[in-house]
Design an enzyme around this catalytic site. Structure first.
Site, mmCIF file in Angstrom:
data_model
loop_
_atom_site.group_PDB
_atom_site.id
_atom_site.type_symbol
_atom_site.label_atom_id
_atom_site.label_comp_id
_atom_site.label_asym_id
_atom_site.label_seq_id
_atom_site.Cartn_x
_atom_site.Cartn_y
_atom_site.Cartn_z
ATOM 1 C CG ASP A 32 -1.940 -1.103 1.197
ATOM 2 O OD1 ASP A 32 -2.380 -1.466 0.097
ATOM 3 O OD2 ASP A 32 -2.291 -1.610 2.281
ATOM 4 C CE1 TYR A 82 3.853 -6.763 4.719
ATOM 5 C CE2 TYR A 82 3.525 -9.033 5.447
ATOM 6 C CZ TYR A 82 3.469 -8.066 4.455
ATOM 7 O OH TYR A 82 3.046 -8.412 3.197
ATOM 8 C CG ASP A 97 -4.497 2.216 6.315
ATOM 9 O OD1 ASP A 97 -5.415 3.080 6.302
ATOM 10 O OD2 ASP A 97 -3.912 1.860 5.279
ATOM 11 N NE ARG A 103 -4.872 -2.534 4.843
ATOM 12 C CZ ARG A 103 -5.029 -1.519 3.998
ATOM 13 N NH1 ARG A 103 -6.205 -0.930 3.874
ATOM 14 N NH2 ARG A 103 -4.028 -1.093 3.264
#
Length: 289
Positions: free
Chosen positions: A39, A67, A81, A174
């Site tokens: 993203d 991550y 987010d 997310r």
């Protein structure tokens, strides 16, 4: 045409498409692609393929990913987010680090996850993020994923918890953040997402876009890191270059594959996969006579 792999450290504010477009200019060719979209707000490892390597990107794209990010408790957003609009708020000021760790532990292992509306998953032939922009929300089928590790490693500020995640391809961090919020009796969203690894490709070996040049281009074989590599004899190499179906015994392989076939100098010739019975066939042929 340049055939190779580039490991990019994507900056915040860039789309994955922006990185591809920039690489087309840097390397002077149109045939450029990427594996595993990040993203715009996320940073970290983005694998970019040049030339014929674009045909191989599905392989690293299927590898586990790692991550780090921050779970912000007490606020839910439309995008899950920090770039979306606030949709709900909760009083979660009394949630401790231990409680967050206990909630996170519930999402380790083989689980199912519903893709967010702001994702590239297609439903009815349209991508979810396109429907979301049009103000539509549709039912989404949960998808199986695997979370290998989900560690809550710190609390940088009140109500904010840092997580490290190692997960299968197709996992939405997310959604994990939102699910942790729900498990704690409230809500949450994710911020400062950074992809630290794709398979064996670590962010430590990645370069920012502005530092890319020919020295950053890796050999085509590197894109198959994490998969079995088979060195073939010259006579077999000729058949491989022509994309012939072979007996698995000729390559000395068994199992599900895929296998990266290389010549005596370690150059990638093709990627083969199982075929009918005891045979294997080319999924992608890179080399040619």
């Amino acid at each position: 045409m340049i055939d190779g792999l580039v490991v990019v450290d994507k900056a915040a504010g860039w789309t994955s498409h922006d990185v591809v477009a920039k690489c087309r200019g840097i390397f002077g060719q149109k045939r450029v692609g990427h594996a595993g979209t990040l993203d715009p707000g996320a940073t970290g490892v983005l694998l970019v393929g040049l030339g014929r390597v674009t045909r191989l990107l599905r392989y690293p794209g299927a590898l586990p990913k790692a991550y780090t990010g921050e779970v912000v408790l007490g606020t839910e957003t439309s995008t899950l987010d920090d770039e979306g609009e606030v949709t709900s708020t909760y009083d979660m000021g009394d949630v401790t680090l231990d409680k967050v760790r206990a909630a996170a532990a519930r999402f380790v292992g083989d689980i199912e996850q519903v893709p967010p509306m702001v994702s590239a998953v297609k439903v009815g032939g349209r991508r979810l993020h396109e429907l979301a922009r049009a103000g539509e929300e549709v039912e989404r089928e949960p998808r199986p994923i695997t979370v290998y590790e989900l560690d809550v490693v710190g609390q940088p500020e009140t109500g904010v918890f840092t997580i490290d995640v190692r997960c299968s391809a197709g996992t939405y961090v997310r959604v994990l953040a939102a699910d942790i919020g729900h498990a704690l009796g409230g809500g949450a969203h994710l911020r400062r997402l950074r992809r630290t690894a794709v398979g064996e490709f670590s962010v430590d070996a990645a370069r920012p876009v502005e530092a890319l040049d020919m020295n950053a281009v890796r050999r085509p074989i590197d894109v198959m890191r994490g998969y079995a590599r088979v060195t073939v004899e010259p006579a077999v190499a000729s058949d491989v270059r022509h994309g012939k179906v072979l007996e698995a015994a000729v390559l000395g392989v068994n199992g599900d594959g895929p296998w990266a076939l290389v010549d005596g100098e370690g150059a990638l010739l093709a990627v083969y996969e199982p075929y009918e019975g005891a045979h294997v066939k080319p999924a992608v042929v890179i080399a040619s006579d």
